[in-house]
Design a protein around this motif. Structure first.
Motif, mmCIF file in Angstrom:
data_model
loop_
_atom_site.group_PDB
_atom_site.id
_atom_site.type_symbol
_atom_site.label_atom_id
_atom_site.label_comp_id
_atom_site.label_asym_id
_atom_site.label_seq_id
_atom_site.Cartn_x
_atom_site.Cartn_y
_atom_site.Cartn_z
ATOM 1 N N LYS A 1 0.778 -1.287 -0.077
ATOM 2 C CA LYS A 1 0.145 0.119 0.140
ATOM 3 C C LYS A 1 0.663 1.357 0.151
ATOM 4 O O LYS A 1 0.480 2.197 -0.545
ATOM 5 C CB LYS A 1 -0.819 -0.093 1.307
ATOM 6 N N THR A 2 1.827 1.321 0.752
ATOM 7 C CA THR A 2 2.694 2.308 0.699
ATOM 8 C C THR A 2 3.780 2.508 -0.320
ATOM 9 O O THR A 2 4.462 3.575 -0.512
ATOM 10 C CB THR A 2 3.790 2.326 2.070
ATOM 11 N N GLU A 3 3.866 1.387 -1.221
ATOM 12 C CA GLU A 3 4.637 1.455 -2.425
ATOM 13 C C GLU A 3 6.217 1.730 -2.079
ATOM 14 O O GLU A 3 6.733 2.187 -2.918
ATOM 15 C CB GLU A 3 4.342 2.341 -3.312
ATOM 16 N N ILE A 4 6.587 1.346 -0.700
ATOM 17 C CA ILE A 4 8.197 1.229 -0.442
ATOM 18 C C ILE A 4 8.819 0.280 -1.177
ATOM 19 O O ILE A 4 8.070 -0.710 -1.862
ATOM 20 C CB ILE A 4 8.271 1.187 0.915
ATOM 21 N N ASN A 5 10.348 0.306 -1.213
ATOM 22 C CA ASN A 5 11.146 -0.371 -1.977
ATOM 23 C C ASN A 5 11.063 -1.918 -1.462
ATOM 24 O O ASN A 5 10.942 -2.007 -0.222
ATOM 25 C CB ASN A 5 12.573 0.138 -1.947
ATOM 26 N N ARG A 6 11.548 -2.647 -2.361
ATOM 27 C CA ARG A 6 11.426 -4.033 -1.989
ATOM 28 C C ARG A 6 12.613 -4.625 -2.999
ATOM 29 O O ARG A 6 12.446 -4.375 -4.246
ATOM 30 C CB ARG A 6 10.183 -4.882 -2.311
ATOM 31 N N ASP A 7 13.408 -5.588 -2.309
ATOM 32 C CA ASP A 7 14.442 -6.264 -3.255
ATOM 33 C C ASP A 7 13.998 -7.458 -3.628
ATOM 34 O O ASP A 7 14.067 -7.651 -5.177
ATOM 35 C CB ASP A 7 15.708 -6.323 -2.371
ATOM 36 N N SER A 8 13.249 -8.354 -2.921
ATOM 37 C CA SER A 8 12.933 -9.858 -3.608
ATOM 38 C C SER A 8 11.612 -9.549 -4.124
ATOM 39 O O SER A 8 10.814 -8.770 -3.576
ATOM 40 C CB SER A 8 13.180 -10.868 -2.453
ATOM 41 N N ILE A 9 11.517 -10.342 -5.095
ATOM 42 C CA ILE A 9 10.168 -10.800 -5.656
ATOM 43 C C ILE A 9 9.075 -11.221 -4.583
ATOM 44 O O ILE A 9 9.222 -12.240 -3.873
ATOM 45 C CB ILE A 9 10.147 -11.386 -6.922
ATOM 46 N N TYR A 10 8.218 -10.728 -4.525
ATOM 47 C CA TYR A 10 6.904 -10.900 -3.616
ATOM 48 C C TYR A 10 5.767 -11.817 -4.324
ATOM 49 O O TYR A 10 5.477 -11.180 -5.147
ATOM 50 C CB TYR A 10 6.267 -9.930 -2.839
ATOM 51 N N ASN A 11 5.418 -13.001 -4.233
ATOM 52 C CA ASN A 11 4.382 -13.718 -4.852
ATOM 53 C C ASN A 11 3.097 -13.307 -4.453
ATOM 54 O O ASN A 11 2.654 -13.618 -3.198
ATOM 55 C CB ASN A 11 4.641 -15.083 -4.727
ATOM 56 N N LYS A 12 2.280 -12.598 -5.365
ATOM 57 C CA LYS A 12 0.834 -12.008 -4.957
ATOM 58 C C LYS A 12 -0.073 -13.102 -5.454
ATOM 59 O O LYS A 12 -0.023 -13.664 -6.588
ATOM 60 C CB LYS A 12 0.868 -10.800 -5.635
ATOM 61 N N SER A 13 -1.147 -12.982 -4.736
ATOM 62 C CA SER A 13 -2.216 -13.966 -5.178
ATOM 63 C C SER A 13 -2.985 -13.020 -6.160
ATOM 64 O O SER A 13 -2.981 -11.980 -6.526
ATOM 65 C CB SER A 13 -3.068 -14.409 -4.067
#
Length: 285
Positions: A71-83
């Motif tokens: 929701k906050t759209e902050i940075n992420r390094d690893s891919i997160y598997n979304k449903s």
């Protein structure tokens, strides 16, 4: 003291029911993250400078953290598997921001830390392999019967002269970068956190105790406390580590309770279990 994210609300059971009834789809066997947090009546979180989601496996603490990160759209390094319904769920969440969330803000997960350690190990293995190749190249260049026939042979001539002027070890060192220092898993994990967490940022940490020894957990605990106190950082952490739960001023949401309640760390069931265990054996210390 600075707060970037003040409140966050998740859809309640009624909102989830209306959405799922409205789509009327039966081709999916999972509607994740629906029905995870509502099961514990977690609807609203009011944040402090350090806020902790506590609970056992399956309690939803990591789900809550990842939804907030999305929701906050902050940075992420690893891919997160979304449903398939992840975006629908996130769009139903609301948040109140006091101060603009800095661009450097990020979520740090166990996958990020493990990938970092794995990449260092792979890089060093590649360097070691290249070093062996250079040993052979040194001998070939030093003792080869080489004759320059054209300008295209210039680089080969230069390498041959270089190998004859230098020892094998110096030749290889000049041709090859030094190994990236490979720390222990705990040292690498601790280094990753201290490199990624900068001043003036919102940081979401998902079970940071993974790969950290108790001593390293305490060091990271102090680093987080200092970052919050002196460097305008806000932290939202999912954990069941007693060291992080004991952080000064941390607000703890107990996701093992239904409905979710705020507790002191000494009131948490697992902390009482630790206390009673060590109390039983205190004479042996």
């Amino acid at each position: 003291m600075i707060i970037y994210l003040n409140t966050f609300t998740f859809p309640n059971e009624g909102m989830e029911f209306d959405f799922l009834l409205g789509i009327r789809r039966t081709c999916y066997d999972s509607f994740y993250p629906f029905k995870i947090l509502s099961k514990h009546d977690l609807e609203r979180v009011d944040f402090e400078q350090i806020t902790i989601f506590y609970g056992g496996n399956g309690s939803g603490k990591s789900t809550a953290l990842n939804v907030i990160a999305e929701k906050t759209e902050i940075n992420r390094d690893s891919i997160y598997n979304k449903s398939n319904f992840y975006g629908d769920y996130v769009s139903m969440c609301t948040m109140e921001i006091v101060t603009d969330i800095p661009e450097k803000s990020r979520i740090i997960t166990s996958d990020d830390v493990f990938d970092y350690m794995f990449n260092i190990r792979n890089l060093n293995e590649g360097i070691d392999q290249k070093r062996e190749e250079l040993f052979g190249e040194y001998l070939d260049s030093k003792y080869s019967q080489f004759q320059m026939n054209s300008i295209a042979d210039y680089e080969k001539l230069k390498k041959m002269n270089d190998s004859r002027r230098k020892t094998q070890s110096r030749f290889v060192r000049n041709e090859l970068m030094d190994n990236v220092r490979e720390y222990s898993n705990g040292e690498s994990a601790f280094l990753y956190f201290t490199e990624k967490i900068e001043e003036n940022g919102l940081y979401l940490l998902d079970e940071p105790e993974n790969s950290l020894s108790p001593k390293r957990q305490m060091e990271l605990m102090r680093f987080i406390e200092d970052s919050a106190r002196f460097f305008n950082c806000q932290f939202i952490i999912s954990t069941h580590s007693p060291f992080f739960l004991a952080m000064a001023g941390a607000k703890i949401y107990d996701l093992d309770e239904n409905p979710v309640v705020v507790k002191k760390w000494t009131e948490l069931e697992n902390m009482r279990t630790y206390y009673e265990f060590f109390k039983k054996y205190e004479n042996e210390f």
